[in-house]
Design an enzyme around this catalytic site. Structure first.
Site, PDB file in Angstrom:
ATOM      1  N   SER A 111     -22.313 -24.426 -23.144  1.00  0.00           N
ATOM      2  CA  SER A 111     -22.306 -23.682 -21.886  1.00  0.00           C
ATOM      3  C   SER A 111     -23.337 -22.564 -21.793  1.00  0.00           C
ATOM      4  O   SER A 111     -23.471 -21.944 -20.736  1.00  0.00           O
ATOM      5  CB  SER A 111     -20.911 -23.117 -21.620  1.00  0.00           C
ATOM      6  N   ALA A 170       0.297 -23.768 -16.550  1.00  0.00           N
ATOM      7  CA  ALA A 170       1.063 -22.554 -16.871  1.00  0.00           C
ATOM      8  C   ALA A 170       1.865 -22.718 -18.159  1.00  0.00           C
ATOM      9  O   ALA A 170       2.100 -21.748 -18.883  1.00  0.00           O
ATOM     10  CB  ALA A 170       1.988 -22.196 -15.713  1.00  0.00           C
ATOM     11  N   TYR A 217     -12.732 -20.077 -15.000  1.00  0.00           N
ATOM     12  CA  TYR A 217     -13.894 -20.807 -15.508  1.00  0.00           C
ATOM     13  C   TYR A 217     -13.798 -22.283 -15.150  1.00  0.00           C
ATOM     14  O   TYR A 217     -12.798 -22.940 -15.424  1.00  0.00           O
ATOM     15  CB  TYR A 217     -13.960 -20.646 -17.020  1.00  0.00           C
ATOM     16  N   SER A 218     -14.853 -22.815 -14.544  1.00  0.00           N
ATOM     17  CA  SER A 218     -14.871 -24.222 -14.160  1.00  0.00           C
ATOM     18  C   SER A 218     -16.277 -24.787 -14.283  1.00  0.00           C
ATOM     19  O   SER A 218     -17.222 -24.300 -13.653  1.00  0.00           O
ATOM     20  CB  SER A 218     -14.376 -24.397 -12.722  1.00  0.00           C
ATOM     21  N   ASN A 219     -16.412 -25.838 -15.077  1.00  0.00           N
ATOM     22  CA  ASN A 219     -17.710 -26.491 -15.228  1.00  0.00           C
ATOM     23  C   ASN A 219     -18.189 -27.104 -13.920  1.00  0.00           C
ATOM     24  O   ASN A 219     -19.396 -27.292 -13.720  1.00  0.00           O
ATOM     25  CB  ASN A 219     -17.612 -27.570 -16.299  1.00  0.00           C
ATOM     26  N   THR A 359     -21.426 -17.750 -24.425  1.00  0.00           N
ATOM     27  CA  THR A 359     -21.096 -18.623 -25.539  1.00  0.00           C
ATOM     28  C   THR A 359     -21.191 -20.069 -25.079  1.00  0.00           C
ATOM     29  O   THR A 359     -21.283 -20.353 -23.884  1.00  0.00           O
ATOM     30  CB  THR A 359     -19.666 -18.354 -26.042  1.00  0.00           C
ATOM     31  N   GLY A 360     -21.177 -20.979 -26.033  1.00  0.00           N
ATOM     32  CA  GLY A 360     -21.245 -22.386 -25.665  1.00  0.00           C
ATOM     33  C   GLY A 360     -20.627 -23.257 -26.730  1.00  0.00           C
ATOM     34  O   GLY A 360     -20.588 -22.877 -27.903  1.00  0.00           O
TER      35      GLY A 360
END
Length: 415
Positions: A111, A170, A217-219, A359-360
């Protein structure tokens, strides 16, 4: 444990999208370490090397702890501070093998790709070709994306769009996206994905929240941004990143491989560990088709090239002042010590020690690229995972704690 970095680490272990997590120090180390010190000052070289040898003890210990926690893998590291540049490596280039990784190795940086995509989008903003607060649907009408979702929301992960690589529920379980783990992933290791597939998968799922309401967070966000770059420029996003960033900065060891499966040049091996029929399997996945990640995470790089990039970016060499200001306009993620800009995170690694970067991760590797806000300290590293099973919580915790300790030592330790 800081929740912001815990989020980053679990993403690598659960969905191969981010890096490591903050935890308590894990100092024990038995791994051999290979290192070099590069002086960047005008003082006597021998004096610098002796000083570096004395002062790097804590860093070398933290480095070895990461190698140990990788369970047969290894790590390459680059640190820059006021004493100069220091590179090192520890552990094994291949599973429990006798050969250490080379500090100059290439690796899949996951990422961290997003920082390059964000930079390219912001260059287009600076050229008047893209507007941050314009709906993405105006640029990519064919997908029918909610018109309230803007380019800025995609850059800042505030769109509410389902993450095509999977979303945590959840109750702690994962709502699956494309196959990323176990035998199902291996069966698709060389599958050739298209960005449009990922977008349509995400849009087939309910939105996670109202656009702009919060961070998640969403690719999918960066897949859309890659398609935006293509629409505006008439060429694929990789061509633009290479033209606008790689070539001007001399990043000769960095590439966006698309469907190419190999890592060209020296590199360590990465592994996928999982249980099948009650038995543990460890499979070499160094060769893979990274089109599953695309603009969200396909980059191959080195610590040297990543350092060139973060230095040039924060130094104002890639963006106009207004666009760099936008990129560094950080807002809360909802986790203590974590704020997000446009393609960059601002993270508090220790009290009074804040750094920016990304980070990735992939299924076989985890990488970091961070700089103190004033550029006085920078760290880049990549871990090639060994027999590390994501479902082994104690093992995952050990690598998380060791990784965070290393980053914190590099960025916040005593000079």
């Amino acid at each position: 444990m800081r929740k912001n970095m815990r989020r980053a680490g679990s993403a690598v272990l659960l969905a191969a999208v981010l890096g490591a997590v903050v935890g308590q120090p894990a100092m024990a180390s038995g791994s051999a370490v290979e290192e070099s010190a590069v002086d960047q000052s005008a003082v006597d070289q021998s004096a610098v090397d002796q000083s570096a040898g004395r002062s790097r003890t804590e860093l070398r210990t933290a480095l070895g702890a990461v190698a140990d926690a990788s369970l047969g893998g290894g790590i390459v590291l680059r640190v820059n501070d006021r004493r100069g540049e220091w590179t090192s490596s520890a552990g094994s280039a291949e599973l429990y093998g006798p050969v250490k990784p080379l500090p100059g190795n290439r690796f899949r940086a996951g990422s961290i790709t997003k920082s390059f995509v964000a930079t390219t989008v912001l260059q287009l903003v600076g050229e008047g070709k893209v507007a941050l607060d314009k709906p993405i649907a105006d640029y990519l009408p064919r997908f029918g994306v909610d018109r309230r979702i803007t380019v800025r929301m995609l850059l800042q992960h505030r769109s509410g769009l389902f993450n095509y690589t999977g979303e945590p529920r959840a109750d702690g379980t994962i709502e699956a996206g494309i196959p990323l783990w176990g035998k199902e992933y291996l069966d698709n290791l060389f599958h050739d994905y298209r960005a449009e597939e990922h977008v349509r998968l995400a849009l087939s799922k309910p939105a996670r929240f109202e656009p702009g309401a919060k961070y998640s967070y969403s690719n999918t966000n960066y897949t859309l941004l890659g398609l935006l770059i293509e629409k505006i420029t008439g060429t694929d996003y990789a061509t633009q990143v290479e033209k606008r960033i790689f070539r001007p900065l001399g990043m000769r060891d960095t590439s966006l491989p698309g469907s190419r499966t190999d890592i060209r040049g020296p590199h360590a091996h990465g592994y996928l560990t999982f249980k099948q029929d009650g038995k543990q399997k460890v499979v070499d996945i160094t060769r893979l088709n990274a089109s599953w990640a695309g603009a969200a995470g396909e980059i191959i790089s080195t610590t040297d090239d990543l350092d060139r990039f973060i230095t040039a970016l924060l130094g104002g060499k890639l963006l106009k002042p207004q666009q760099l200001k936008e990129m560094r306009s950080f807002t809360e993620t909802g986790a203590p010590g974590s704020r997000i800009g446009l393609g960059l995170f601002e993270t508090e690694f220790a009290p009074g020690c804040t750094a920016v970067g990304h980070t990735g991760g992939t299924q076989g590797q985890t990488s970091y690229m961070y700089s103190r806000t004033d550029g006085s300290r920078r760290v880049e590293f990549s871990i090639n995972h060994g027999a590390l099973d994501r479902e082994d919580t104690p093992a995952a915790q050990r690598i998380a704690e060791a990784t965070t300790k290393l980053a914190t030592t590099a960025l916040c330790g005593k000079d």
